[in-house]
Design a protein around this motif. Structure first.
Motif, short mmCIF file in Angstrom:
data_model
loop_
_atom_site.label_atom_id
_atom_site.label_comp_id
_atom_site.label_asym_id
_atom_site.label_seq_id
_atom_site.Cartn_x
_atom_site.Cartn_y
_atom_site.Cartn_z
N GLU A 109 0.81 -1.22 0.00
CA GLU A 109 0.00 0.00 0.00
C GLU A 109 0.84 1.26 0.00
OE1 GLU A 109 -3.40 0.55 0.02
OE2 GLU A 109 -3.55 -1.55 -0.50
N ALA A 110 2.13 1.17 -0.26
CA ALA A 110 3.00 2.35 -0.18
C ALA A 110 2.55 3.44 -1.14
CB ALA A 110 4.45 1.96 -0.44
N LYS A 111 2.19 3.07 -2.36
CA LYS A 111 1.78 4.06 -3.36
C LYS A 111 0.44 4.69 -2.98
CE LYS A 111 2.89 5.45 -7.64
NZ LYS A 111 4.16 5.90 -8.08
N ASN A 112 -0.51 3.88 -2.48
CA ASN A 112 -1.80 4.42 -2.08
C ASN A 112 -1.67 5.36 -0.90
OD1 ASN A 112 -3.10 3.01 -4.08
ND2 ASN A 112 -3.62 1.29 -2.77
N LEU A 113 -0.88 4.99 0.08
CA LEU A 113 -0.69 5.85 1.24
C LEU A 113 0.00 7.15 0.85
CD1 LEU A 113 0.36 3.21 3.91
CD2 LEU A 113 -1.85 4.35 3.67
N ALA A 114 0.94 7.05 -0.06
CA ALA A 114 1.63 8.26 -0.53
C ALA A 114 0.67 9.16 -1.31
CB ALA A 114 2.83 7.88 -1.39
N THR A 115 -0.26 8.56 -2.04
CA THR A 115 -1.27 9.35 -2.76
C THR A 115 -2.12 10.13 -1.78
OG1 THR A 115 -1.35 7.71 -4.52
CG2 THR A 115 -3.21 9.22 -4.38
N TYR A 116 -2.60 9.47 -0.74
CA TYR A 116 -3.41 10.16 0.27
C TYR A 116 -2.61 11.24 0.98
CZ TYR A 116 -6.78 6.45 -0.45
OH TYR A 116 -7.68 5.57 -1.00
N ASP A 117 -1.33 10.98 1.18
CA ASP A 117 -0.46 11.98 1.83
C ASP A 117 -0.32 13.24 0.97
OD1 ASP A 117 1.19 12.93 3.88
OD2 ASP A 117 2.98 12.16 2.90
N VAL A 118 -0.16 13.05 -0.33
CA VAL A 118 -0.06 14.20 -1.25
C VAL A 118 -1.36 15.00 -1.22
CG1 VAL A 118 0.07 14.88 -3.68
CG2 VAL A 118 1.67 13.21 -2.77
N PHE A 119 -2.49 14.31 -1.28
CA PHE A 119 -3.77 15.01 -1.29
C PHE A 119 -4.06 15.68 0.06
CE2 PHE A 119 -5.45 12.18 -4.90
CZ PHE A 119 -4.82 12.98 -5.82
N TYR A 120 -3.56 15.09 1.13
CA TYR A 120 -3.71 15.72 2.44
C TYR A 120 -2.95 17.03 2.51
CZ TYR A 120 -3.12 16.62 7.40
OH TYR A 120 -3.08 17.23 8.62
N HIS A 121 -1.72 17.02 2.05
CA HIS A 121 -0.89 18.23 2.10
C HIS A 121 -1.28 19.25 1.06
CE1 HIS A 121 1.84 17.18 5.28
NE2 HIS A 121 1.92 15.96 4.78
N PHE A 122 -2.02 18.83 0.04
CA PHE A 122 -2.50 19.76 -0.97
C PHE A 122 -3.45 20.73 -0.33
CE2 PHE A 122 -5.96 20.81 -3.92
CZ PHE A 122 -5.25 21.56 -4.82
#
Length: 122
Positions: A109-122
Motif C-alpha cells: 500500500e505504499a503508493k496508495n498511502l503516498a497518494t493520500y499523503d499528497v492530497f492531504y498536504h495539498f
C-alpha cells in the motif's frame, strides 16, 4: 515651539507614515501572492482531489458504482509541475509519492498511502 521641536515632530511623522505605507504594501503583496496560489494551484485541482477522496472513502462501495475514475497519478504529475506554489509539506509528500516504489511496507500500500499523503498536504 522651537524649530528643533517642529523638525523632530515632522521627522517622527515621516517615519510613522513610511512604516504604515510599508505595512500596507507588504499586505498587498501577500494578497497578490495568495491569489496567484489560489488561481494557479488550488482551484485547478481542488474538485478532482475532493472527488477522488469521496470516491475512495465511499461507504456504499458494495451498492454503488462510480461513473468516473480519477487518475491520481496523472493529477499528481500535474500538481508536481506547479509545485512552486506549494509548501514544504507538499514537496515532501510528492517526494515520498514518486519514491514509493523503492519502499516496501509489507502490504503493498505504499503508493496508495503516498497518494493520500499528497492530497492531504495539498
Amino acid at each position: 515651539m522651537t524649530i528643533v521641536a517642529v523638525g523632530l515632530t515632522i521627522s517622527i511623522l515621516f517615519v510613522l507614515s513610511q512604516t504604515v505605507l510599508s505595512i500596507q504594501n507588504n499586505r498587498r503583496e501577500k494578497i497578490k501572492e495568495y491569489k496567484a496560489i489560489t488561481q494557479n494551484f488550488i482551484l485547478p485541482y481542488l474538485n478532482e482531489v475532493w472527488l477522488f477522496i469521496d470516491l475512495k472513502t465511499d461507504v456504499r462501495k458494495e451498492t454503488s458504482l462510480p461513473f468516473i475514475e480519477i487518475q491520481s497519478e496523472e493529477l499528481i504529475t500535474k500538481m508536481q509541475d506547479q509545485v512552486r506554489y506549494g509548501n514544504a509539506g507538499l514537496v515532501k509528500a510528492l517526494y515520498r509519492y514518486f519514491n514509493a516504489a523503492a519502499f516496501y511496507d509489507g502490504r503493498g500500500e505504499a503508493k496508495n498511502l503516498a497518494t493520500y499523503d499528497v492530497f492531504y498536504h495539498f
